[in-house]
Design a protein around this motif. Structure first.
Motif, PDB file in Angstrom:
ATOM      1  N   PRO B 105       0.781  -1.331  -0.020  1.00 54.03           N
ATOM      2  CA  PRO B 105      -0.059   0.026   0.106  1.00 54.03           C
ATOM      3  C   PRO B 105       0.939   1.282  -0.023  1.00 54.03           C
ATOM      4  O   PRO B 105       0.275   2.322  -0.581  1.00 54.03           O
ATOM      5  N   ALA B 108       1.986   1.751  -3.540  1.00 57.48           N
ATOM      6  CA  ALA B 108       1.062   2.167  -4.335  1.00 57.48           C
ATOM      7  C   ALA B 108       0.572   3.664  -4.074  1.00 57.48           C
ATOM      8  O   ALA B 108       0.163   4.274  -4.969  1.00 57.48           O
ATOM      9  N   GLY B 114      -3.634   2.013  -8.006  1.00 57.22           N
ATOM     10  CA  GLY B 114      -4.723   1.292  -7.304  1.00 57.22           C
ATOM     11  C   GLY B 114      -3.769  -0.077  -6.996  1.00 57.22           C
ATOM     12  O   GLY B 114      -2.751  -0.294  -7.211  1.00 57.22           O
ATOM     13  N   LEU B 115      -4.379  -0.873  -6.048  1.00 56.79           N
ATOM     14  CA  LEU B 115      -3.648  -2.152  -5.644  1.00 56.79           C
ATOM     15  C   LEU B 115      -4.748  -3.158  -5.400  1.00 56.79           C
ATOM     16  O   LEU B 115      -5.944  -2.958  -4.813  1.00 56.79           O
ATOM     17  N   ILE B 116      -4.786  -4.306  -5.909  1.00 58.35           N
ATOM     18  CA  ILE B 116      -5.526  -5.410  -5.633  1.00 58.35           C
ATOM     19  C   ILE B 116      -4.836  -6.320  -4.699  1.00 58.35           C
ATOM     20  O   ILE B 116      -3.965  -6.998  -5.224  1.00 58.35           O
ATOM     21  N   SER B 117      -5.557  -6.461  -3.606  1.00 58.69           N
ATOM     22  CA  SER B 117      -4.745  -7.181  -2.555  1.00 58.69           C
ATOM     23  C   SER B 117      -5.230  -8.757  -2.421  1.00 58.69           C
ATOM     24  O   SER B 117      -6.527  -8.665  -2.650  1.00 58.69           O
ATOM     25  N   ASP B 118      -4.408  -9.527  -1.991  1.00 60.55           N
ATOM     26  CA  ASP B 118      -5.131 -11.005  -1.693  1.00 60.55           C
ATOM     27  C   ASP B 118      -5.631 -11.580  -2.910  1.00 60.55           C
ATOM     28  O   ASP B 118      -6.563 -12.356  -2.663  1.00 60.55           O
ATOM     29  N   THR B 132      -9.196 -12.412  -9.036  1.00 58.61           N
ATOM     30  CA  THR B 132     -10.299 -12.860  -8.036  1.00 58.61           C
ATOM     31  C   THR B 132      -9.594 -12.803  -6.743  1.00 58.61           C
ATOM     32  O   THR B 132      -8.582 -13.349  -6.341  1.00 58.61           O
ATOM     33  N   ARG B 133     -10.447 -12.320  -5.692  1.00 57.48           N
ATOM     34  CA  ARG B 133      -9.927 -12.432  -4.629  1.00 57.48           C
ATOM     35  C   ARG B 133     -11.316 -12.500  -3.529  1.00 57.48           C
ATOM     36  O   ARG B 133     -12.352 -12.390  -3.811  1.00 57.48           O
ATOM     37  N   LYS B 143     -14.314 -10.515  -8.598  1.00 54.82           N
ATOM     38  CA  LYS B 143     -13.615 -10.309  -9.783  1.00 54.82           C
ATOM     39  C   LYS B 143     -13.444  -8.759  -9.880  1.00 54.82           C
ATOM     40  O   LYS B 143     -14.353  -7.990  -9.827  1.00 54.82           O
ATOM     41  N   LYS B 144     -12.073  -8.381  -9.995  1.00 55.12           N
ATOM     42  CA  LYS B 144     -11.467  -6.999  -9.950  1.00 55.12           C
ATOM     43  C   LYS B 144     -10.632  -6.601 -11.132  1.00 55.12           C
ATOM     44  O   LYS B 144      -9.868  -7.513 -11.508  1.00 55.12           O
ATOM     45  N   ILE B 145     -10.730  -5.546 -11.743  1.00 47.93           N
ATOM     46  CA  ILE B 145      -9.735  -5.212 -12.698  1.00 47.93           C
ATOM     47  C   ILE B 145      -9.260  -3.675 -12.388  1.00 47.93           C
ATOM     48  O   ILE B 145      -9.705  -3.299 -11.630  1.00 47.93           O
ATOM     49  N   VAL B 146      -7.973  -3.523 -13.004  1.00 54.38           N
ATOM     50  CA  VAL B 146      -7.530  -2.059 -12.840  1.00 54.38           C
ATOM     51  C   VAL B 146      -8.186  -1.264 -13.945  1.00 54.38           C
ATOM     52  O   VAL B 146      -8.247  -1.527 -14.893  1.00 54.38           O
TER      53      VAL B 146
END
Lengths: 257, 325
Positions: B105, B108, B114-118, B132-133, B143-146
């Motif tokens: 973090p 970032a 941004g940052l997609i954690s875990d 996927t987290r 489900k996440k995208i930047v």
């Protein structure tokens, strides 16, 4: 001591979770103070009681968050601030929240800022370190002990089960791990007093921010529940045979040993 | 779109952690044909370069400084920012470890990204990199995208398979110079409490005990079973609260989250608080005297019985299996 606590209102994840319209269904669900933030509030109160000063609990949320802020006041915090983003931000992420909190805190001359190390709903654990970085402050995450002596802080930090003893100077931001303390329950007199304590409400405008300044860098495109597990196989027969069967199943069927 | 992706190689006790190799595999997906650059940070870490090459890194850089002998957010971020300035990456992957959670973090925030954690998975789908987290303590997934800036993620250990090791590979480790100074947090002492041997969060097999273990000594048979399986011992909150074991072993909503191939729950009732830490394990075995215990609902295989009878028998059976293998 000028102490701030970052608090999040979270869905109680002990509740059953369902999905409606692509989102976690919040109808009738119980909301709580994020459990790790409760440790932070408790620690802030203890530091204030030992050192003097004032505890302000800050939350980025919506008007419902007032309830959890009142609980924090009932525990013993002195003031609460709600930064209500309901009308301005639709899909924020950790960048959004940290930016708003840092903007609020930048001229507050905090000596100590506490938060939970992670929220049990989103589970990212980013906001504490991000806020510290934006304020130019050192930080220590997942702490289990905090001692303050003048402007020096001696902090024990949990590192995957090991402990690090860290020394730093104030101002500092710390995030709480389980084991830091036992959060108190609000007492009845505490609850009565909390009703009269100041709870300020701000919006992005009051921080000279507009929606573009805090626009998320990431986006959730789908939320889903894990596939329902089929009922497992409870073995039958003589115990010795069950054990043999289990080892055989793990070896040949599940192929994990 | 080909990207240059940095991967932090995280060492512990002089060895790279498995999650760093898993991070290389994730970085390959993110790179979409671009270059994967392994980054080593420490006092003397150049010798670890070949391990990164053998698991798929295309290039390895290192920042070495006596002030980097232990992790601090200031020291490591100064080192990493020097690498970022030189390499100008479009993606960064760390393990979601104690270090990764603490450092990512900050980086970032410095990069305004941004940052997609875990994350537990990453794939290319419909022109996006989709991560996927788990959320809500593992009871749901997102489900996440930047949407803006570089692709930055931390990955949960034990979920993304590393690439096959190519033991013949080796390569240069180029040094990046960085000025490491003004460290504001100083480590005075490190108290090792975690059990020797296999790291709980990275273990392929976890043998966990609950209140049914009844005492500190009650954990001994569990340790023996874990040893035979090359696994680690864990515990429920109940067992920790009762002082049967250290909190460093706790698995659950508060405590560690584990996703081993095999999770053996002995004398654990299966409270929601505990399930949050282990329900995504690949195969779950429950051993409990109470046939109504909640743990049987998430278990793949169950034995209703006394763990003090069952566990030693299991240990013997697994020993036989190993001998025959």
């Amino acid at each position: 001591m000028n102490i701030y606590v970052l608090m999040k209102r979270t869905f109680d994840t002990e509740e059953k979770i369902t999905i409606a319209n692509g989102k976690i269904n919040e109808d009738g669900a119980e909301f709580i103070i994020n459990p790790y933030d409760e440790y932070a509030i408790e620690e802030a109160i203890q530091v204030r009681d030992a050192q003097g000063g004032e505890v302000t609990v800050v939350s980025v949320g919506n008007e419902e968050t007032e309830k959890q802020l009142r609980t924090a006041l009932a525990m013993g915090a002195d003031k609460a601030v709600l930064i209500n983003i309901e009308d301005d931000v639709e899909d924020g992420d950790q960048f959004t929240t940290a930016k708003i909190l840092a903007e609020y805190l930048k001229d507050k001359e905090a000596d100590l800022i506490l938060g939970g190390n992670v929220a049990i709903d989103g589970g990212s654990g980013q906001v504490g370190p991000r806020v510290a970085e934006q304020l130019g402050m050192p930080y220590v995450t997942t702490i289990t002990k905090l001692e303050i002596n003048g402007t020096t802080a001696t902090i024990t930090r949990d590192v995957e089960g090991d402990s690090e003893v860290i020394e730093t100077s104030l101002p500092v931001l710390v995030t709480a791990q389980q084991g830091l303390n036992e959060p108190r329950y609000p007492s009845l007199p505490g609850i009565m007093k909390a009703k009269k304590k100041p709870l300020d409400e701000l919006e992005l405008d009051d921080l000279d921010l507009d929606e573009d300044d805090v626009e998320a860098k990431t986006k959730t495109i789908e939320i889903y529940l894990p596939p329902q597990k089929e009922a497992g196989k409870v073995l039958q027969g003589e115990l010795a045979d069950q054990v043999k069967e289990l080892v055989n199943l793990l070896h040949t069927e599940a192929k994990v040993v | 779109m080909a990207r240059k992706v940095l991967v932090l190689g995280e060492a512990r006790d002089g060895q790279l952690r498995n999650v760093s190799f898993e991070a290389i595999a994730a970085a390959k997906t993110v790179a979409e044909g671009g270059e994967v650059v392994g980054v080593l940070i420490g006092e003397s870490v150049n010798s670890l370069g070949n391990d990164l090459y053998q698991y798929g890194a295309d290039k390895v850089v290192a920042v070495e400084d006596a002030k980097l002998s232990q992790y601090t957010p200031d020291g490591y971020s100064q080192a990493l920012m020097a690498v970022i300035e030189q390499e100008n990456p479009e993606g960064i992957i760390f393990g979601h470890t104690s270090l990764g959670k603490d450092l990512a973090p900050k980086i970032a925030s410095k990069l305004g990204s941004g940052l997609i954690s875990d994350a537990v998975a990453v794939e290319e789908a419909g022109g996006n990199l989709v991560f996927t987290r788990p959320i809500y303590s593992g009871k749901a997934f997102e489900k996440k995208i930047v949407t803006d800036g570089l692709v930055f993620a931390t990955i949960r250990p034990n979920n993304i398979a590393p690439l096959e090791k190519d033991a013949g590979k080796s390569g240069e480790v180029s040094t990046v110079s960085a000025e490491i100074k003004d460290l504001r947090t100083i480590i005075k002492d490190v108290v090792r409490k975690a059990t020797e041997g296999v790291d709980l969060s990275e273990a392929k097999v976890v043998v966990a005990g609950g209140r049914g273990v009844k005492s500190e000594e009650g954990f001994e048979p569990l340790k023996e079973l874990a040893d035979v399986l090359g696994g680690a011992v864990g515990a429920s909150r109940g067992a920790c609260d009762a002082d049967y074991c250290d909190y460093s072993l706790q698995i659950g909503q508060t405590g560690k989250v584990v996703t081993p191939d095999l999770y053996i729950a002995a004398g654990i009732s299966g409270a929601i608080q505990h399930l949050a830490g282990m329900s995504n394990s690949k195969v779950i075995v429950a051993i409990n005297k109470d046939s109504e215990a909640n743990i049987f609902k998430v278990a793949d295989y169950g034995i209703v019985g006394d763990l003090f009878e069952v566990i030693p028998m299991l240990t013997e059976e697994f020993k036989k299996l190993k001998v025959n293998a």
